[in-house]
Design an enzyme around this catalytic site. Structure first.
Site, PDB file in Angstrom:
ATOM      1  N   ASP A 192      49.992  34.505  51.917  1.00 26.99           N
ATOM      2  CA  ASP A 192      48.608  34.624  52.390  1.00 26.99           C
ATOM      3  C   ASP A 192      48.522  35.976  53.088  1.00 26.99           C
ATOM      4  OD1 ASP A 192      46.260  34.590  53.842  1.00 26.99           O
ATOM      5  OD2 ASP A 192      46.436  32.495  54.443  1.00 26.99           O
ATOM      6  N   TYR A 250      31.107  41.412  52.390  1.00 26.38           N
ATOM      7  CA  TYR A 250      31.951  41.981  51.325  1.00 26.38           C
ATOM      8  C   TYR A 250      31.771  43.503  51.291  1.00 26.38           C
ATOM      9  CZ  TYR A 250      33.948  42.369  46.567  1.00 26.38           C
ATOM     10  OH  TYR A 250      34.714  42.693  45.471  1.00 26.38           O
ATOM     11  N   THR A 304      36.004  37.937  35.952  1.00 27.52           N
ATOM     12  CA  THR A 304      37.068  37.108  36.525  1.00 27.52           C
ATOM     13  C   THR A 304      36.456  35.855  37.158  1.00 27.52           C
ATOM     14  OG1 THR A 304      36.973  38.022  38.756  1.00 27.52           O
ATOM     15  CG2 THR A 304      38.315  39.229  37.162  1.00 27.52           C
TER      16      THR A 304
END
Ligand code: NAD
Length: 274
Positions: free
Chosen positions: A63, A155, A190
């Site tokens: 992670d 983002y 994706t």
């Protein structure tokens, strides 16, 4: 000349999409790749499926928000192989939705994976590369690290930060032998769009809109990224549309703003409640 043959690389977010294709493409060119992802089962099956014809593939559960774990992966790789040639800081997530709707936890999660994940990789591997006197760090940002799209401000913030971090580090690393690039893909087909959390927007409508944006496969994207690595480009912008948008951003920021004000209509159409 194949510059990737017999090199050592770590790829984060290698269980799917661009990271998976990067790992597969690197292995096919003779690189020894440590594939990492927080999805342990998936990263193991991706790694197992890579044919051991050229390089090699080894999976590790990581992670990227855990710095100690990231540092261990880097240190273990150096201990095993004696060096690290490439670090692909690729893992990323997105939360779709207007800033007025997303929670502070959504902001934190995106910044933690997309920005801190990259910071952790840099903090773990850059000093090692400086010591070696060589190495190349590839930080995956996005076209959204160069152009501010509406609908996922967290983002955009994380990816702009990754571009800035990469540019600063590229200057610091130059005379120390360490190369640094920011990877800025446009639409790559994706799972990220299906998997991303969406807040107060209809996923179906967002997916319909995304499907209309010209995109390429992750395998094509990986090949383009490796071309950029070969040329040691500071910014590796992938897809024709992303290149056009980035050029427009530099030539006329006000025109980009107009395009984005038009783009936000799709987002408003997809809102569930006002
Ligand atoms: P993807 O969802 O197919 O792959 C992302 C991978 O990152 C997944 O395997 C996921 O498990 C992993 N991941 C997420 N959080 C993690 C964490 N905390 N630790 C370790 N692994 C974690 O998406 P993708 O499209 O291949 O995205 C790869 C990168 O490319 C991301 O940084 C993304 O922001 C960026 N990107 C994608 C596009 C696109 O259109 N797909 C465009 C520009 C940039």
């Amino acid at each position: 000349m194949n510059i990737f043959n017999n090199k050592i690389a770590i790829v984060t977010g290698a269980a799917s999409g661009i990271g998976q294709s990067l790992a597969e493409e690197l292995c096919s060119r003779g690189t020894h790749v440590v594939l990492t992802d927080w999805k342990e089962k998936q990263v193991c099956s991706v790694s197992d499926a890579i044919p051991a014809t050229c390089g090699s593939a080894a999976p590790v559960c990581l992670d990227v928000t855990d710095f100690e774990a990231y540092k261990k992966v880097v240190d273990d790789t150096v201990e095993k192989h004696g060096r690290i040639d490439y670090l692909f800081n690729n893992a990323g997530i997105a939360v779709g939705g207007e800033a007025r709707d997303v929670s502070i936890d959504d902001w934190r999660n995106v910044l933690n994976v997309n920005l801190n994940g990259v910071v952790h990789g840099v903090a773990a591997a850059y000093p090692v590369m400086v010591k070696q006197g060589f190495g190349h760090i590839l930080n995956t940002a996005s076209i959204e690290g160069l152009v501010a799209f509406p609908g996922n401000a967290s983002y955009v913030a994380s990816k702009h930060a990754v571009v800035g971090l990469s540019n600063a580090l590229r200057v610091e690393g130059k005379d120390l032998g360490v190369k640094v690039s920011a990877v800025c893909p446009g639409h790559i087909k994706t799972a990220i769009f299906n998997d991303s959390k969406m807040v107060n927007i209809e996923r179906k409508k967002v997916l319909e809109y995304v499907a209309k944006v010209p995109g390429i496969t992750p395998a094509q994207c990986a090949k383009e990224i490796l071309k950029g690595v070969e040329k040691n480009k500071a910014l590796i912008v992938v897809t024709a549309l992303a290149k056009i948008l980035y050029a427009l951003q530099r030539i006329s920021p006000s025109l980009i703003m107009k395009i984005m004000l038009h783009d936000i209509k799709h987002l408003r159409d997809a809102r569930i409640s006002n």
